[in-house]
Design a protein around this motif. Structure first.
Motif, PDB file in Angstrom:
ATOM      1  N   ALA A 191      52.472  41.386  46.837  1.00 35.79           N
ATOM      2  CA  ALA A 191      51.972  42.050  48.052  1.00 35.79           C
ATOM      3  C   ALA A 191      52.383  41.261  49.300  1.00 35.79           C
ATOM      4  O   ALA A 191      52.346  40.026  49.293  1.00 35.79           O
ATOM      5  CB  ALA A 191      50.464  42.177  47.990  1.00 35.79           C
ATOM      6  N   ASP A 192      52.795  41.967  50.366  1.00 29.38           N
ATOM      7  CA  ASP A 192      53.120  41.292  51.637  1.00 29.38           C
ATOM      8  C   ASP A 192      51.851  41.112  52.454  1.00 29.38           C
ATOM      9  O   ASP A 192      50.943  41.932  52.385  1.00 29.38           O
ATOM     10  CB  ASP A 192      54.118  42.145  52.424  1.00 29.38           C
ATOM     11  CG  ASP A 192      55.489  42.137  51.753  1.00 29.38           C
ATOM     12  OD1 ASP A 192      56.024  41.035  51.533  1.00 29.38           O
ATOM     13  OD2 ASP A 192      56.007  43.231  51.447  1.00 29.38           O
ATOM     14  N   PRO A 193      51.795  40.046  53.257  1.00 29.15           N
ATOM     15  CA  PRO A 193      50.642  39.903  54.155  1.00 29.15           C
ATOM     16  C   PRO A 193      50.658  41.028  55.195  1.00 29.15           C
ATOM     17  O   PRO A 193      51.714  41.588  55.482  1.00 29.15           O
ATOM     18  CB  PRO A 193      50.872  38.530  54.816  1.00 29.15           C
ATOM     19  CG  PRO A 193      52.315  38.241  54.648  1.00 29.15           C
ATOM     20  CD  PRO A 193      52.775  38.960  53.419  1.00 29.15           C
ATOM     21  N   PRO A 194      49.502  41.379  55.758  1.00 26.49           N
ATOM     22  CA  PRO A 194      49.469  42.492  56.724  1.00 26.49           C
ATOM     23  C   PRO A 194      50.075  42.102  58.081  1.00 26.49           C
ATOM     24  O   PRO A 194      50.168  40.920  58.423  1.00 26.49           O
ATOM     25  CB  PRO A 194      47.974  42.762  56.877  1.00 26.49           C
ATOM     26  CG  PRO A 194      47.321  41.451  56.586  1.00 26.49           C
ATOM     27  CD  PRO A 194      48.184  40.765  55.563  1.00 26.49           C
ATOM     28  N   LEU A 195      50.530  43.134  58.824  1.00 27.23           N
ATOM     29  CA  LEU A 195      50.937  42.949  60.227  1.00 27.23           C
ATOM     30  C   LEU A 195      49.660  43.082  61.035  1.00 27.23           C
ATOM     31  O   LEU A 195      49.091  44.178  61.123  1.00 27.23           O
ATOM     32  CB  LEU A 195      51.923  44.028  60.631  1.00 27.23           C
ATOM     33  CG  LEU A 195      53.279  44.009  59.914  1.00 27.23           C
ATOM     34  CD1 LEU A 195      54.019  45.318  60.161  1.00 27.23           C
ATOM     35  CD2 LEU A 195      54.117  42.834  60.414  1.00 27.23           C
ATOM     36  N   THR A 196      49.203  41.998  61.620  1.00 29.65           N
ATOM     37  CA  THR A 196      47.890  42.023  62.253  1.00 29.65           C
ATOM     38  C   THR A 196      47.977  42.301  63.745  1.00 29.65           C
ATOM     39  O   THR A 196      48.661  41.582  64.469  1.00 29.65           O
ATOM     40  CB  THR A 196      47.172  40.683  62.016  1.00 29.65           C
ATOM     41  OG1 THR A 196      47.330  40.332  60.647  1.00 29.65           O
ATOM     42  CG2 THR A 196      45.687  40.802  62.332  1.00 29.65           C
ATOM     43  N   GLY A 197      47.300  43.338  64.169  1.00 28.83           N
ATOM     44  CA  GLY A 197      47.257  43.727  65.585  1.00 28.83           C
ATOM     45  C   GLY A 197      46.137  43.016  66.295  1.00 28.83           C
ATOM     46  O   GLY A 197      45.709  41.965  65.829  1.00 28.83           O
ATOM     47  N   PRO A 198      45.615  43.553  67.382  1.00 28.37           N
ATOM     48  CA  PRO A 198      46.046  44.834  67.964  1.00 28.37           C
ATOM     49  C   PRO A 198      47.425  44.761  68.633  1.00 28.37           C
ATOM     50  O   PRO A 198      47.816  43.701  69.131  1.00 28.37           O
ATOM     51  CB  PRO A 198      44.957  45.120  69.017  1.00 28.37           C
ATOM     52  CG  PRO A 198      44.444  43.775  69.407  1.00 28.37           C
ATOM     53  CD  PRO A 198      44.542  42.929  68.166  1.00 28.37           C
ATOM     54  N   PHE A 199      48.094  45.912  68.651  1.00 27.05           N
ATOM     55  CA  PHE A 199      49.390  46.041  69.305  1.00 27.05           C
ATOM     56  C   PHE A 199      49.213  46.947  70.520  1.00 27.05           C
ATOM     57  O   PHE A 199      49.098  48.169  70.374  1.00 27.05           O
ATOM     58  CB  PHE A 199      50.401  46.645  68.325  1.00 27.05           C
ATOM     59  CG  PHE A 199      50.485  45.895  67.013  1.00 27.05           C
ATOM     60  CD1 PHE A 199      51.089  44.648  66.945  1.00 27.05           C
ATOM     61  CD2 PHE A 199      49.923  46.419  65.856  1.00 27.05           C
ATOM     62  CE1 PHE A 199      51.148  43.947  65.746  1.00 27.05           C
ATOM     63  CE2 PHE A 199      49.977  45.725  64.652  1.00 27.05           C
ATOM     64  CZ  PHE A 199      50.592  44.479  64.592  1.00 27.05           C
ATOM     65  N   PRO A 200      49.182  46.351  71.726  1.00 24.28           N
ATOM     66  CA  PRO A 200      48.854  47.150  72.923  1.00 24.28           C
ATOM     67  C   PRO A 200      49.834  48.309  73.125  1.00 24.28           C
ATOM     68  O   PRO A 200      51.031  48.181  72.858  1.00 24.28           O
ATOM     69  CB  PRO A 200      48.983  46.145  74.069  1.00 24.28           C
ATOM     70  CG  PRO A 200      48.906  44.800  73.434  1.00 24.28           C
ATOM     71  CD  PRO A 200      49.438  44.950  72.045  1.00 24.28           C
ATOM     72  N   VAL A 201      49.300  49.420  73.603  1.00 25.18           N
ATOM     73  CA  VAL A 201      50.110  50.628  73.805  1.00 25.18           C
ATOM     74  C   VAL A 201      51.323  50.335  74.694  1.00 25.18           C
ATOM     75  O   VAL A 201      52.432  50.792  74.399  1.00 25.18           O
ATOM     76  CB  VAL A 201      49.240  51.755  74.413  1.00 25.18           C
ATOM     77  CG1 VAL A 201      50.106  52.887  74.941  1.00 25.18           C
ATOM     78  CG2 VAL A 201      48.268  52.288  73.353  1.00 25.18           C
TER      79      VAL A 201
END
Lengths: 505, 505
Positions: free
Chosen positions: A203-213
């Motif tokens: 399993a890959d680690p998650p892409l952790t946000g938040p990613f601003p609009v």
């Protein structure tokens, strides 16, 4: 409008001027529809519906102008016309035949039934209550059948093929049956095989946000630029359902942002950019004429899926894109490596929802809908049995059973909104995309390496000169033969899926 | 559309339905024009111009439909009609008379001449080169004169009054002459007096930016809310030239931002909000009918100037607004005190440029243009003499002489774009605003105190029930008499200026 080659007062030049006016009106409608979906304040809905209805009436009046038949008959005898003019006449006759096939009272009854059914559908979907939808959907189906029959009578087609023909000119269900049966035999086995392979991956680690609009938008704009989108003739905005719309030389795309996940908005932008490149690349000299329009929905979808699936889920693209994404989103760590992003973008899962499906399972959703709508239009199955038939088809094709109709036959707006005959174009588009991308990469072996350098020019140049620039000059089949040497078959698509998901993992 | 009171197949109901369609088309044009000025990418200009031209042709066709004359004649004999229907018939006849007065080839020649002249003007203004503009402006003037003559013949008016009548129904130059002569006598003395007073004030420290666009926009939106703007039926966007436009129940305003100065964008937003409140307050039951439309440009401008000049440059408003501005802009110190902001917003200066002028000097710019355009339309002065006449007028009315024509007679787009007869409505609007605000504050003495608490409801309620809700039910003069007890005169405006700039400093 560009002047036609023909003499100023010829029947052809009358048609040319007339359809130039039709296009000017269609462009207005396109921008108003875009505004409706992106900018319009809620309180304006009533007034806007009246404006749109009026413009549709005016457009229909122009499209069925009694002079068109005479102009056509005369222009078709005109020996001075060149190849583009002749192709334009073929398209004028085609769209005019369709537009005049359906009596106005049937058109009006259908649009009233659709408005009512869409409204009912929204609540029925929320409540997972198919029975609540059944009466109004029965009415829509009955009227679609009548419309198909009216068009079919003029065109010498079955009702279903006549409806399909609106989205996919020249499309025939016998040909689609053969292509889809081939896929339906192939995909369940492949899906099982791919899932087994993917289950063994770490399993890959998650892409952790938040990613601003704002950052997501900037990344989308950057990628649109990389793909060759012309911002002088279009825009990027936000809407609930992403689309590519607008007008001639004003090709506007939309997306929606989720601050917890930038990857879906980005692929959405890339998908719509594929559509937009086609629209921006249509033949300028013919703009405003029917021959300048996109060939049909399967070719249109092939252009978006070629970008999204063929080009931009390739390892080459993700090697280029990974550092761009990392920088735009301020990410770091193993999850942002190209290979991890590639795994994320090629993950396969058996799901209930078509719009969330991946490249491998998507066709099963489409084949199911195609088979059902064909049977329903042919009156070969009672509409009341749709939920049962849906769930049985999901089991056969995908191996899952929706727990309720919200996750089953109520999920899509297409049928309530009168879009019968549309579904197959999604998977025809996916197959066409594979065949075109394969031909492009054979014609220019630098296409994939260039994508790895963030240079889409070789690919886009091939698409422009083999697809976009032709508009509707060729019919679909001829366009594909001209570009790839043969008509559509499933082999390249199947080989692509095996290669990406089994051989090259 | 709301159903008319009259019987379904009566001539009145036919007119009602017909003008409902005209409105649906006008609403479409309104949104496309808004898009043109706010959203449209540059490369779409050509296609958009064709769409707009087509919609104007379609609209003109509907407005001159040969059945209208018969319907009107029959409906005008219909004894069953109520007061609103009768007022609507009066407006239908008025707009129909104007629309049918000008031969189509003259309309077309005029729009061609205007397009060419606007283009030439942009360069001529940049170059301060009136001679370069002279040929194309001569052509526009000639055609405006012909249009005025054609309309004047139908209406029994001089050419100038017929042009004025398009913007200011019922407006007559004899009446304007009297009002403007009164002001022209009064203002030079007042200006000198005010400048002397203001010269003795200590200088305030500057408001130091930058003021980010996002914060300015948020402040604008907040103030729009305070004034009572309905965001369910409109939007705020950005354009080069601020305007209030859009459609019925979709009233969109624009502004432009300068990161070094938030005060002008804010007052611009307040000005356009005044226009928008009028548009949003027009009678819903009549929406789509000519009687529902705003009465004319002087009343429209009175609504924006009432907000901008009467209400929002008052000490009461600035006492409420100063802390709001300070917080929104992150400001602090003496420059942000209410009294300092009031001084800033009431500063008077003799300048060359109309759009930069203050409340005291603005009328001089308008009176100059009014006198010149009246003479030019009457052929009482050669166009070649415009620069000399302009500069002489500036000297007489304002005591300054523009150093070149860029700062002089080339500054406004109105004449090149065919807007002859428009200028006087600005100052008629300012005078009307003073008279209305005075009447409102007499009718409800809490209006100004409430503004000081940030509560615009008492003011807006008065405007709604005395102006907005009437649309075009009353003619301008009657509307003013109904609201203030008397026709327009200059006395309240003059008293307001003396009070604000001399007595209450």
């Amino acid at each position: 409008m560009s002047a036609p080659n023909s003499a100023p007062n010829s029947a052809y030049s009358e048609l040319h001027a007339h359809f130039g006016r039709v296009a000017a009106l269609a462009n207005a409608v396109g921008i108003l529809q875009w505004d409706n979906d992106t900018m319009m304040p809620r309180g304006a809905a009533g007034q806007r519906a009246e404006s749109m209805a009026l413009l549709h009436v005016l457009r229909h009046g122009m499209m069925t102008d009694p002079r068109i038949g005479d102009w056509l008959a005369e222009a078709e005898e005109d020996a001075s016309l060149g190849a583009w003019e002749k192709a334009n006449l073929r398209e004028v006759r085609r769209v005019w035949t369709i537009e005049t096939a359906v009596p106005p009272d049937l058109v009006e009854a259908s649009s009233r039934a659709i408005s009512a059914c869409e409204m009912t559908w929204r609540q029925a979907r929320a409540d997972a209550d198919f029975k609540a939808l059944l009466p109004s959907l029965t009415e829509v189906l009955k009227l679609q059948r009548a419309i198909g029959a009216a068009k079919g009578e003029k065109l010498g087609l079955s009702a279903y093929d006549a409806l399909l023909n609106d989205y996919e000119p020249g499309g025939r269900s016998t040909a689609i049956d053969a292509l889809f049966d081939d896929l339906a035999d192939f995909l369940p086995g492949l899906t099982a095989e791919v899932l087994a392979v993917q289950a063994r991956r770490p399993a890959d680690p998650p892409l952790t946000g938040p990613f601003p609009v704002a950052a997501q938008r900037a990344l989308g704009v950057e990628m649109m630029g990389v793909l060759g989108y012309d911002f002088e003739r279009g825009r990027l905005d936000v809407s609930t359902h992403p689309f590519c719309g607008g007008a001639d030389n004003d090709v506007r795309i939309t997306t929606r942002y989720d601050e917890d996940d930038f990857t879906s908005a980005l692929m959405g932008v890339i998908h719509e950019t594929g559509h937009a490149l086609y629209e921006q690349g249509r033949p300028q000299a013919q703009l405003g004429q029917p021959v300048s329009l996109a060939r049909g929905m399967s070719i249109h979808e092939s252009q978006s899926l070629l970008m999204e699936m063929q080009a931009c889920r390739s390892r080459e693209f993700l090697r280029f894109a990974a550092p761009v994404m990392r920088k735009a989103m301020g990410g770091s760590g193993q999850a942002w490596e190209a290979e991890a992003l590639w795994r994320r973008y090629t993950e396969v899962e058996r799901g209930f929802i078509r719009v969330d499906a991946d490249e491998i399972t998507y066709p099963a959703h489409v084949i199911l809908r195609y088979r059902l709508e064909k049977a329903l239009i042919a009156d070969a199955m009672p509409l009341a049995e749709l939920p049962l038939a849906w769930n049985a088809g999901m089991r056969d094709l995908l191996g899952v059973t929706p727990p309720n109709d919200r996750l089953g036959c109520l999920q899509d707006v297409h049928w309530p909104s009168g879009g019968w005959g549309y579904f197959p174009t999604y998977t025809l588009g996916a197959m066409t995309a594979a065949q075109l991308f394969d031909a492009a990469c054979r014609a220019n072996t630098d296409i994939l390496p260039a994508i790895g350098r963030g240079d889409f020019a070789p690919l886009v140049n091939w698409l422009r000169s083999n697809i976009h620039i032709y508009g509707s000059f060729y019919e679909t089949n001829d366009l594909l033969i001209h570009a790839t040497g043969r008509p559509l078959d499933a082999s390249v698509f199947k080989a692509h899926l095996r290669r990406r998901y089994i051989e090259e993992i």
